[in-house]
Scaffold this active site. Structure first.
Site, mmCIF file in Angstrom:
data_model
loop_
_atom_site.group_PDB
_atom_site.id
_atom_site.type_symbol
_atom_site.label_atom_id
_atom_site.label_comp_id
_atom_site.label_asym_id
_atom_site.label_seq_id
_atom_site.Cartn_x
_atom_site.Cartn_y
_atom_site.Cartn_z
ATOM 1 N N CYS A 843 -5.439 -8.384 0.120
ATOM 2 C CA CYS A 843 -4.388 -8.630 1.104
ATOM 3 C C CYS A 843 -3.134 -8.034 0.486
ATOM 4 C CB CYS A 843 -4.255 -10.115 1.410
ATOM 5 S SG CYS A 843 -3.953 -11.120 -0.044
ATOM 6 N N LYS A 844 -1.965 -8.479 0.874
ATOM 7 C CA LYS A 844 -0.782 -7.830 0.304
ATOM 8 C C LYS A 844 -0.776 -7.965 -1.227
ATOM 9 C CE LYS A 844 3.243 -9.713 1.169
ATOM 10 N NZ LYS A 844 4.578 -10.033 1.705
#
Ligand SMILES: O=P(O)(O)O[C@H]1[C@H](O)[C@@H](O)[C@H](O)[C@H](O)[C@@H]1OP(=O)(O)O
Length: 925
Positions: A843-844
């Site tokens: 994810c980020k």
């Protein structure tokens, strides 16, 4: 007594190596390490007859485990169990494990403190490492029940390695129950002896049976020293969960950083610098150009030199050895760390369950490869590259448009020339050497090598691109203007003044020039082949005259014999082989030199077009792509090495590796909203660029086991080293250096509140296209897999796995356009595992959403493959999220033990992605 938190160091949980600790304190402690690289001590806990401080209160119990090192008197908070609710006889599923790196000895004291948790939402906050003032007061949320302590030696030497200790109040007076500490050994056969403890776990009668199947070399124990050279700072957790037939399975979770996080970027940046310096030099050597092109070149060179300086500065910064192997989420936007992947870890689950073989499941967790420093205001690579190409195609006035494929081709040919020319020169010299020794066999061998390389060289120029680039360069030379308008040309083009650079919009509109002798290039090029033929014929003749029956039959190309060549051969009756061959070799080198000089200049001119067209965007885009690729490659190399080591003993895997290549599946959890759109666009290109990478396995000749990268932007080879013993056991194809390919695929499903916005008010088309495109790639891989793997393997494989069904299911889900359809990432992950691939979750920051996802994946595997009792699915999930490796991941990233979610965000999450109460909240990320 001072209480410290383990894992509070800058780099997260840092353990001193055992030996070092031993010596540095000047005292000898008794080691408990039995097997190198294996955890030193693992135990589980249960309490009995706990006394509640208030009558009728149902206890919610948690045990905190602290360590007192023998040389110090301070208490180190080590780990905690999960909270077991509503019982006086809690049996904890979260155990305790001390990895091999941890400084623990027989003399080490362990303290167990039992608390009654009243408010779960405060509990995890309490174990944060935030400075005291930010932390909750110790009493909030929980109250002390009792404690017990023991020395490691007491536990190890106890009968059946089980201690039953009285829990006492803080003044040491009152007994408030007992705590049982029981050593566990993953994978040990216990003679089928069953030790039944019946206990009530949340209403579940569960027989605790220590009865294990034979250990398997699933984790590739023999390979560990090598693997440990790239993995660092492991964090280990232990659990036991009931199976559907009321037995226990044991699970060891391990999370490690990798020094490859920094090593690969450094290798790659060095290569970029080398490649760019070489290109800059070639631009300088392009020769005289007309003023228009010369100005462009000057401009390009100024920018390119600046860019090399940027790369050099970054490399200098990265090379300042900090000994780091981890870039935290909070350093995402740090300029000097741009090339380093965010929060890269191996997340491993080792399962030991009754009646089944031990199994290891690996996922690499890493922040989405993205250019955080450059930012996402204008989108990410997928959009930027598309826009750049469109603009380039349409600006045409001052430049010649070459498609990205042609530009890549030009780079490839240039690189081939640079490699082949010196190689051919060496083989030519070896041939002369053999001639002077008058050795027919050695002469034949040298000729064979020379012929092979020269043919490759000649072949490299077959492309029409060189021809058209030569013409383009001709017109760019001073005076090289069009004297006659080539037909067909547009009116506008015809009217362009003669002293202006030619208006060239498309590659197919590259000017034809009446003065330009197109056939000249053919002649120069063909001369290389011809001069090789001369050498072949001469060698044949020399060997024949020497009494050899057959010639060397490198065979003159296409059977053609040049008449001038016949003359040159017969007109030299001398028998000095060297003298006979030397002039021919010289001619070959001259012809080659001529080809190289023309081709190099023309192809460099192609590169000039790309650079000149849209400075400085072009260089910024290249930097962005390099940054993203570097992060992606670091993860890939890490994943590849781990996969190789864990599957080295599996002949089917090795066959798959060299015949089909490996599938590398990325699970993305980014939303298609705001900045994360740009991240996803970067990530998609970064992952797709990994197709340009091939691996090669070589034998390690020293202790330096770090992989080495060669190549240039269009094609990289990563050399992975294996120690002699392991290398020897590889299939011949791999040992011979066959390139091993990877097939990267990305499936993304946004899950957070931002994705809700994208679905309601925004656009999810990016995610949809990525999933569609990558499904096609996955299907292609599956087809090759089915074609190339041996039929008996495939028939067995098909009996075990309905991969076709899984693929169809995935396809339907991708087409279904369902909101937050996490089924897509689950199915893709399952397919990847069944196909023996390398798994990634991103994810980020790979901190919060990723943690939810990998823990869910682990528990789903336990349910689907290891018969985890269905009533314990959520409890297992909560245990892993509350006290497992991933909360340590959060801690090492942001120095606080809280997933950065708020209630509102969580309401938007799919159900199984929500962490347990008390483990999330506002965090300084
Ligand atoms: O690890 P991530 O899920 O990318 O962390 C996010 C988190 O999901 C989100 O709720 C929070 O508001 C932050 O944006 C986290 O990202 P950081 O990169 O700031 O850790």
């Amino acid at each position: 007594m001072e209480i410290k938190e383990e894992g509070a160091s800058e780099e997260g949980q840092h353990f001193l190596p055992t030996a070092q600790t031993n010596e540095s304190r000047g005292t000898q402690f008794t080691s408990i390490q039995k097997f190198p690289n294996e955890p030193q001590l693992e135990f589980i806990l249960a309490c009995k007859d706990l006394v509640a401080p208030v009558r009728d209160r149902k206890l919610n119990t948690v045990v905190q485990i602290s360590v007192i090192h023998p040389a110090e008197q301070s208490l180190i908070r080590y780990s905690s169990t999960e909270i077991v609710e509503g019982t006086r006889d809690p049996l904890f599923l979260t155990g305790v494990t001390f990895p091999s790196e941890y400084p623990i000895y027989e003399e080490t004291k362990i303290k167990l403190t039992v608390y009654d948790v009243k408010d779960k939402s405060h509990d995890t906050v309490r174990t944060s490492v935030l400075p005291e003032q930010k932390d909750s007061p110790p009493e909030v949320g929980r109250s002390f029940l009792g404690f017990a302590s023991f020395k490691v030696a007491e536990l190890l030497k106890s009968k059946e390695q089980l201690l039953s200790l009285s829990l006492r109040t803080s003044d040491g007076g009152k007994v408030v129950g007992t705590i049982e500490v029981s050593v566990v050994k993953m994978g040990e056969i216990e003679d089928g002896e069953a030790d039944h403890i019946t206990t009530d776990v949340q209403g579940q009668k569960c027989a605790l049976v220590y009865e294990c199947t034979a250990p398997e070399s699933v984790s590739g124990k023999d390979n560990l020293p090598f693997l440990n050279a790239v993995l660092k700072n492991p964090v280990c957790k232990l659990y036991r969960f009931p199976t559907s037939d009321n037995k226990w399975m044991r699970i060891r979770e391990q999370m490690s950083e990798s020094i490859l996080s920094f090593h690969i970027p450094k290798e790659l940046i060095s290569l970029h610098i080398k490649e760019d310096l070489c290109r800059n030099q070639e631009l300088k050597e392009l020769g005289e150009l007309s003023p228009h092109w010369d100005n462009l070149r000057k401009n390009v060179l100024t920018h390119c030199d600046q860019m090399v300086n940027v790369y050099q500065d970054i490399l200098t910064e990265l090379s300042k050895d900090t000994g780091s192997s981890f870039k935290s989420s909070s350093n995402k936007g740090e300029k000097t760390l741009e090339f380093v992947p965010v929060n890269l870890h191996l997340q491993r689950m080792h399962v030991h369950s009754p009646h089944l073989k031990d199994a290891v499941y690996d996922v690499i967790t890493v922040g989405a490869p993205a250019a955080h420093f450059q930012g996402f205001k204008n989108g990410g690579l997928r959009k930027l590259l598309h826009r750049f190409e469109t603009e380039r195609r349409n600006t045409g006035y001052q430049f010649i448009y070459y498609s990205p494929e042609n530009t890549a081709k030009a780079k490839e040919v240039l690189s081939n020339i640079n490699q082949l020319q010196p190689l051919i020169a060496t083989h030519a010299d070896l041939l002369l050497n053999s001639a002077s020794q008058r050795s027919p066999d050695s002469l034949k061998n040298s000729l064979k090598m020379l012929s092979e390389k020269t043919e490759l060289f000649v072949h490299a120029f077959k492309d029409q691109l060189v021809r058209s680039a030569l013409l383009a360069l001709y017109t760019a030379r001073p005076g090289g203007i069009l004297t006659k308008p080539p037909s067909p040309r547009s009116k506008a083009e015809e009217s362009s003044p003669q002293d202006q650079p030619p208006r060239m919009r498309r590659q197919d509109s590259i000017p034809h020039h009446s003065d330009y002798d197109e056939e000249e290039w053919d002649r120069v090029w063909a001369n290389v082949g011809k001069s090789l033929n001369c050498i072949i014929a001469m060698v044949d003749k020399l060997i024949e005259r020497d009494g050899g029956s057959e010639g060397c039959s490198g065979g003159s190309k296409d059977g053609e014999k040049d008449s001038s060549l016949e003359d040159s051969i017969t007109s030299h009756p001398s028998e000095d082989w060297y003298e006979q061959l030397s002039p021919l070799v010289l001619t070959l080198k001259d012809c080659m030199g001529e080809v190289v000089s023309r081709a190099k200049q023309s192809l460099t001119f192609v590169l000039l077009q790309e650079l000149a067209c849209s400075l400085p965007q072009c260089l910024t885009l290249t930097l962005r792509r390099d940054v993203v690729f570097s992060q992606a490659l670091a993860g890939l190399v890490c994943g590849f090495i781990i996969k190789l080591h864990t599957s080295l003993h599996d002949p089917n895997f090795l066959q798959q590796l060299h015949t089909v290549g490996l599938i590398v599946q990325y699970e993305g959890l980014l939303s298609t909203y705001s900045d994360e759109i740009g991240m996803l666009e970067d990530m998609a290109v970064g992952i797709s660029d990994l197709k340009k990478v091939a691996f090669k396995i070589i034998e390690a000749k020293s202790n330096d086991v770090l992989p080495v990268i060669t190549g240039r932007r269009e094609h990289y080879v990563v050399e992975v080293k294996l120690p002699a013993g392991m290398f020897e056991s590889l299939p011949a194809q791999i040992k011979e250096g066959q390139l091993l390919h990877v097939h990267p695929v990305l499936f993304n499903v946004g899950i957070n509140e931002q994705q809700t916005l994208a679905e309601r008010f925004g656009d999810v088309s990016l995610q949809e296209s990525i999933n569609h495109e990558n499904f096609e790639l996955l299907k292609e891989y599956y087809t090759i897999f089915m074609e190339k793997m041996p039929p008996d393997y495939i028939s067995h494989f098909q009996e075990q796995t309905d991969l076709k069904g899984l693929l169809e299911n995935l396809h339907q889900n991708i087409q279904a356009k369902k909101r937050k359809n996490v089924e897509i990432v689950w199915l893709a992950a399952t397919i990847c595992r069944k196909l023996n691939g390398i798994r990634f979750t991103c994810c980020k920051s790979a901190k919060d959403r990723t943690s939810m996802s990998v823990t869910l994946e682990q528990c789903s595997i336990l349910r689907d493959e290891h018969q985890l009792h269905k009533d314990f699915f959520i409890r297992a999930l909560d245990c892993m999220r509350r006290e497992g490796c991933r909360i340590e991941n959060v801690l090492k990233n942001i120095k606080c033990r809280k997933y950065a979610f708020n209630m509102l965000q969580l309401m938007a999450f799919p159900k199984y992605y929500r962490p347990p109460e008390g483990t999330y909240g506002k965090a300084d990320t």
